[in-house]
Structure formats: structure tokens, C-alpha cells
Write a protein that holds these residues in place. Structure first.
Motif, PDB file in Angstrom:
ATOM      1  N   ASP A 320      34.612  38.433  42.875  1.00 52.84           N
ATOM      2  CA  ASP A 320      35.159  39.037  41.663  1.00 52.84           C
ATOM      3  C   ASP A 320      36.673  39.247  41.782  1.00 52.84           C
ATOM      4  O   ASP A 320      37.433  38.973  40.836  1.00 52.84           O
ATOM      5  CB  ASP A 320      34.462  40.373  41.382  1.00 52.84           C
ATOM      6  N   LYS A 321      37.089  39.737  42.930  1.00 54.77           N
ATOM      7  CA  LYS A 321      38.519  39.955  43.155  1.00 54.77           C
ATOM      8  C   LYS A 321      39.284  38.637  43.119  1.00 54.77           C
ATOM      9  O   LYS A 321      40.377  38.550  42.536  1.00 54.77           O
ATOM     10  CB  LYS A 321      38.711  40.641  44.506  1.00 54.77           C
ATOM     11  N   GLU A 324      39.511  37.280  39.502  1.00 56.05           N
ATOM     12  CA  GLU A 324      40.499  38.046  38.744  1.00 56.05           C
ATOM     13  C   GLU A 324      41.918  37.623  39.107  1.00 56.05           C
ATOM     14  O   GLU A 324      42.798  37.535  38.245  1.00 56.05           O
ATOM     15  CB  GLU A 324      40.298  39.532  39.020  1.00 56.05           C
ATOM     16  N   GLU A 327      42.889  33.990  37.723  1.00 55.68           N
ATOM     17  CA  GLU A 327      43.154  33.886  36.292  1.00 55.68           C
ATOM     18  C   GLU A 327      44.647  33.883  35.989  1.00 55.68           C
ATOM     19  O   GLU A 327      45.080  33.345  34.961  1.00 55.68           O
ATOM     20  CB  GLU A 327      42.473  35.039  35.551  1.00 55.68           C
TER      21      GLU A 327
END
Length: 680
Positions: A320-321, A324, A327
Motif C-alpha cells: 500500500d505504501k 501510494e 502514484e
């Protein structure tokens, strides 16, 4: 306590049967046995956890050792090549051959040769299905390729034929397509980065000839070349490609460090630079610069470690990190290459979680950990499917443990309790785990319907047998209905599905019950004497009256006279009991689809009794008994039929107009009598 149990179970020559027999003799009851069983289960879980930790604890050391072994193997091959070259030179000198030419060292590749390699890669990869992403990475070219045979690491048996492509930064494995069409000969299977793999030479022993091992966490794949020369070429090419990749990465890092240092020095010495930090706009970083962050570079290896240590939550948090952060990275070939590396770890993590969910045992809560991580990875569909499959296996195990002991009703009660309680627990856990995935609710409903079909199959085999009475069938079906209604607590109503699955067997059970009553009426009609029922004692008469009143005939006491006589034949009292009991049992089994079946069965029983009266009224020997016969007819067609109509309407909510036809039958009986009817 746990240590003592551990020492006992770990003794050499331990006999489980003797141990179980000893425990059973010493225990005071079921509670002691269950507690001891729980202690053994806890010890098993602790032992399993300890073994898993021991397996994964030193896995990274194993990888490093394998790499060192690979380096030693490569040095040994280089030494072997040097010795071979020296031997060749010595032989040439001894033969004094003037025609031999010395081998010139390889010249540095020109840009044209590199372009030819790229074209060669594109041409070869046109034969591989599903590998378009491989050619999109800039700077990638083909180093070596060839056909290999993959062997099973444990049994050394052949698994499949593969074609392997070695690029300057990765190793691609493609499987052969048996029924191929067109130019495509292979299908993409896996792509391994050279940084993450280790190559180990395997000595020739038995069927393991010309083989080498490729270690890629957490897989271990064994390949077999067609000849010793081909094996040597593969090992040399892999070793040289790894070294070239490491040297190129090192040069890139050094160049970046120098570039950053030069840029900082220029910024400090620039007299026109704006020193106001608040008004200064930060320069945009390139994708390559943003991907050189230390934690980004180490993230693939960190994911491997988390997966090896079964730290699934930590792996998902890292993903997830990373997503993020990526992006904000501009689109570029470097980003595409990095995402491919991360996606490979995500795919492996997904496979590990799926395997964890498939082999998991226990209640629904035990699967929550793997399910939640799969959902976070965007694999909610796979998580839903595997969760429901896991619960299917758990339900089957629970139902298989039930033993047919005692009456059918007792077994059915256990069967319904285990199944519907488990379904209720699964539904509640499903609502918690998939609360944000409404699309999975339909999958749960379909799964519940399939599980209900399996349950009904077991239920029907025990309940709807030829030896089971209608009363027991009604009791068991009513019990299943009550348990099924509890599923409404989670918003799942399977009543209609349960009825539709049981309707065929229930219809057959109703017909069987009706046939038994009709057969009894026909058999007893041959012995009918048309005389009043003498119960001999007032107590027996009062018991019969109370029994009939309990069945709903509140005016039955008016038929009693002289303390122990009833103005009906004994058979008529028996027929009435059977009819009203049959009605109550069928109403427990009532479904809208069986409305006419129930009405027709009741009417058939009443008409069978009326047929018996019609036969008696037309017989000459019962001419004097016509008034008594009509009293029995009045009782059946007025009092009993009225009770049937009221009871039917109370339960169903609407009257059955078909019962009105029975009054026509009663009028026909009255017309056959030679004396006027005396009302009761």
C-alpha cells in the motif's frame, strides 16, 4: 502440564492406542476427555508454529549460501576452462601445427550489434504468448536461449518441456504449447530478475544428468540440458549475465552520486540562485531519481522477507505504501519495470494467502486474517471464493462426524443444529469480512443454496424412508423449518428453497400416509357389525371423550350415553382419530404447492368411509341398522368435516371450497336410507 504431555508423547516407542485407552480409564467423564483433547490440540498447534518458524528463520541465510555456492561453482568452471585452454595450447605446440589460429579476445560490442540483439529478442519473443510486457523495458536484449526439460526437485521426474530466454537483466521461462497454431510455439510462464535468483550446479547422479538448479524465493526449479556442452553454456551465460548486471548497476549508482554532488556544488556556487526557501519552487524529480530512494530499492527484498516470515500484514502495508508513492512517479520505462518487479511479489503473496486459506482448518474467524489481506490486495473475488470453499469443507467435516445413534428424530436434531448453526456463524463472519464488498453477497447466497441442497440430501436419506411414519416425517420437517428460520437473523431466508427441495419427498410421504389409512378402512369394513361402541367402564369412556375433544371435537360428549356407551361404531372412532391426526401432520408439512394434494387426500379418506356406509345401506342384512348407520354418517360428514374445514382455514388462512363436495356425498347416503334420518 504441557511439558509433561510433550515428554509423554515424545517418548520412543510411544503407542497412541495404549495412551488413549489409559486416558479413557482414568477420566471421570466427557469433560476430562475434551479437556485432554484440547491440550493435545494446543500442543500440536504450538509444535506446528515452532516448525514453521524454524523453516523460515534461516531462509535468507540459505539464499546467501546458495549464492556463494553459485560463485564457487562459476569459479570452478572458469578454472576448468583455463585448464582446458592450456591443454589445447600444449597439444598444439607439441604437434607444431602452423595452421592453428589463436583466438582473439572479444571486441566490444558496437551499437549496431546491440540493435541486432534487440531485434533478435523481438523476433524470438514473437513466438511466445503473453510476454508483450517483456520487450517494453528499454535496454533489455537477449543473451542466450534454448530448450530445457524441467524436473521435479523431489522425485527427479520430468515435469514439462520449457524454452528459456536469458536477457541481460532477467530470465524468462516459457512452456511448450502442444496444440499450437500459427507462429506462436510457447506460452509465457515466469520472469525472474537476475538479482533475485541463484544458480547451483548439480552433479551427475543417476537420472540427474546435465542438470542445474535455479533458486528464486520461494521456488526451487531444476532444469536439465540436452548435453554437457549445453549445460556449460547455460551456467557460463547465467554467471556472466549476473556479473554484467551487477557491474552495470554499480556504475549507475556511482554516476548518480557524482551527478548529485556536481548539482549540489553548482547550486551552492550560483550567485543568481534564490535563497528564499518559502518562495523557491522545488525542481521536479525524474522517475529514475524517485525510484532510487533506498526504501523503494529495498522494497522487493523486504516483501520476500515478510512473505517468508508469514508477516502478511506487514507485506500488505508495504505494498500500500509503495502504490501510494508510485502514484506520484511520472510514467516512464523505469517505472514500468519497477512495477513489474513489485507485481511479481504481489502475485506470489496472493498465491501464498490462497494456499493458506485452502488448507486452513477451524471456525470462520480463523480465515479472517487471510481474507482481509486478500481484500486489501484487491482480490475480493478470490477471497470470497476461497473463504466459501473453506467453509464447505468445514461443514462436510462436521457432518461426517455425526453418528446415527438412537432415534431418527435425535439424529435429525443434531444434523439440523450442526448445519444451520454453522451457516449462521459463516453468515455473520461473511458480513464482517466483506462488509464493503456488496458484490460478493450474491456469491454467498448461491453458496448457501448449494450447501442447503447437500444438507437436504442427507436429511432426506434419513427421514423419507419406507419405515418412517408420517408423524415422524412431520416432526423432522418442522424441526428443519424452525432451524432454517434462524437464518433470517443475518438476512438470509432459505425457506422457499427448503420447501422446493423437500416438496417431492413430502408429497410422496403424504400419499403413503393416506394409502395406509385407506387400506386400514377397507380391511376393517369387512368386520364391521354396525353396533354402538361399548367401552365397558366409565373411565375408559371418559378417556375416549377427552381424546376426541383434544382433537377438536368439542361436542363429542353428546354421543356418550349410559356412562360407557358411544353412539358410534368402534371403527368410526378409530377412523376419526386417524383422519384428524393425518390432517394435523399434513398441516405441519403444508406448502402452497401441496394445497390440492392435502385437500384431495383428506377427501379421499372421508369418501372411503362414506363408501363403506354406502355398501352397508345397500346390503339387505343391515336394513334394520339404517338409522344407526345414518347417525355415523351424520357424525362424519357434519361434525368431523366441519372440524376439518375449520382446522384447515385456521392454518392456511383461507377455506378449501372442495370440501363442499362432501355434502353432496352425504345427501346421496341419506337418499339410500329407507327410514328418516334421526339427528344427533
Amino acid at each position: 502440564m504441557a511439558e509433561g504431555l510433550k515428554r509423554t508423547l515424545g517418548k520412543p516407542g510411544f503407542d497412541p492406542e495404549d495412551y488413549a485407552r489409559e486416558i479413557a480409564q482414568k477420566s471421570d467423564g466427557d469433560r476430562d476427555l475434551l479437556e485432554h483433547r484440547q491440550r493435545v490440540q494446543n500442543l500440536q498447534d504450538d509444535t506446528s508454529l515452532a516448525l514453521k518458524k524454524n523453516v523460515y528463520q534461516n531462509y535468507m541465510q540459505f539464499i546467501e549460501t546458495a549464492k556463494e555456492i553459485s560463485y564457487v561453482e562459476s569459479e570452478m568452471y572458469q578454472l576448468s576452462h583455463i585448464l582446458t585452454d592450456q591443454k589445447t595450447i600444449m597439444n598444439s605446440m607439441m604437434q607444431m601445427s602452423i595452421t592453428d589460429k589463436e583466438e582473439t579476445p572479444k571486441e566490444k560490442e558496437t551499437p549496431k550489434e546491440k540493435e541486432d540483439k534487440k531485434k533478435n529478442l523481438s523476433t524470438l519473443l514473437e513466438k511466445v504468448e503473453g510476454c508483450s510486457h517483456v520487450t517494453e523495458v528499454p535496454g533489455r536484449y537477449l543473451v542466450h536461449s534454448g530448450a530445457l526439460v524441467e524436473l521435479d526437485p523431489d522425485s527427479n521426474t520430468q515435469i514439462q518441456r520449457v524454452h528459456t530466454f536469458l536477457m541481460n537483466d532477467s530470465l524468462m521461462v516459457a512452456s511448450w504449447i502442444a496444440s499450437r497454431r500459427g507462429p506462436v510455439h510457447y506460452k509465457f510462464q515466469a520472469l525472474y530478475e537476475l538479482d533475485s535468483l541463484a544458480v547451483v550446479n548439480i552433479r551427475d547422479a543417476g537420472p540427474m544428468k546435465n542438470s542445474f538448479k535455479v533458486l528464486v524465493f520461494p521456488d526451487c526449479r531444476v532444469f536439465q540440458a540436452e548435453s554437457p556442452k549445453a549445460k556449460r553454456e547455460w551456467l557460463d551465460s547465467l554467471d556472466q549475465a549476473k556479473k554484467s548486471k551487477a557491474a552495470a548497476d554499480s556504475q549507475k549508482k556511482e554516476a548518480q552520486v557524482k551527478e548529485d554532488a556536481a548539482g549540489d556544488s553548482f547550486d551552492r556556487n550560483n550567485p543568481f540562485a534564490d535563497n528564499d526557501e518559502e518562495d523557491q519552487d522545488l525542481p521536479l524529480q525524474s522517475a529514475e531519481e524517485m525510484l532510487r530512494v533506498d526504501w523503494i530499492q529495498e522494497l522487493p527484498e523486504d516483501l520476500d522477507v515478510c512473505i517468508a516470515q508469514r508477516d502478511f500484514e506487514g507485506a500488505v502495508d508495504l505494498i500500500d505504501k509503495c502504490n501510494e508513492y508510485l502514484e506520484e512517479v511520472p510514467q516512464s520505462p523505469a517505472l514500468k519495470e519497477y512495477r513489474a518487479r513489485v507485481d511479481q511479489r504481489i502475485k506470489h503473496l496472493t498465491e501464498v494467502l490462497q494456499h493458506e486459506l485452502q488448507g486452513l482448518q477451524g471456525g470462520p474467524k480463523a480465515a479472517r486474517r487471510a481474507v482481509l489481506q486478500l481484500i486489501k490486495l484487491g482480490k475480493s473475488t478470490q477471497a470470497c471464493d476461497l473463504f466459501l470453499r473453506n467453509r464447505t469443507m468445514a461443514i462436510k467435516r462436521s457432518l461426517r462426524q455425526l453418528k446415527m445413534e438412537g432415534s431418527t428424530t435425535l439424529y435429525v436434531n443434531k444434523l439440523c443444529y450442526v448445519f444451520f448453526t454453522t451457516m449462521l456463524e459463516v453468515g455473520r463472519e461473511f458480513q464482517k469480512d466483506f462488509s464493503s464488498n456488496n458484490g460478493c453477497c450474491s456469491a454467498f447466497v448461491v453458496w448457501a443454496k448449494l450447501e442447503l441442497e447437500t444438507f437436504v440430501g442427507m436429511f432426506a436419506r434419513q427421514v423419507f424412508s419406507s419405515k418412517t411414519s408420517l408423524s415422524m416425517v412431520a416432526e423432522c420437517v418442522e424441526m428443519a423449518q424452525q432451524y432454517c428460520d434462524k437464518l433470517c437473523e443475518i438476512g438470509l431466508d432459505l425457506t422457499f428453497a427448503l420447501h422446493s427441495l423437500l416438496v417431492k419427498d413430502v408429497r410422496r410421504a403424504m400419499h403413503d400416509g393416506r394409502d395406509q389409512i385407506v387400506e386400514a378402512i377397507r380391511h376393517r369394513s369387512m368386520e364391521e357389525k354396525w353396533r354402538a361402541y361399548n367401552l365397558l367402564t366409565p373411565q375408559a369412556c371418559r378417556e375416549v371423550v377427552k381424546e376426541m375433544e383434544d382433537l377438536g371435537l368439542s361436542n363429542f360428549k353428546s354421543l356418550m350415553y349410559d356412562d360407557c356407551w358411544i353412539k358410534l361404531t368402534p371403527n368410526m372412532v378409530t377412523y376419526t382419530k386417524q383422519l384428524l391426526q393425518f390432517l394435523d401432520q399434513c398441516l405441519k408439512l403444508y406448502q402452497p404447492e401441496l394445497h390440492m394434494v392435502l385437500v384431495e387426500n383428506v377427501m379421499m379418506i372421508v369418501r372411503c368411509v362414506g363408501k363403506q356406509m354406502e355398501t352397508a345401506l345397500t346390503a339387505k342384512e343391515y336394513t334394520k341398522s339404517h338409522p344407526f348407520i345414518l347417525k355415523n354418517a351424520s357424525f362424519v360428514f357434519e361434525m368431523v368435516v366441519q372440524r376439518v374445514e375449520r382446522r384447515f382455514q385456521e392454518h392456511v388462512g383461507k377455506p378449501a371450497k372442495q370440501f363442499q363436495e362432501l355434502r353432496t356425498d352425504y345427501a346421496k347416503l341419506r337418499s339410500l336410507a329407507r327410514t328418516p334420518t334421526t339427528e344427533l
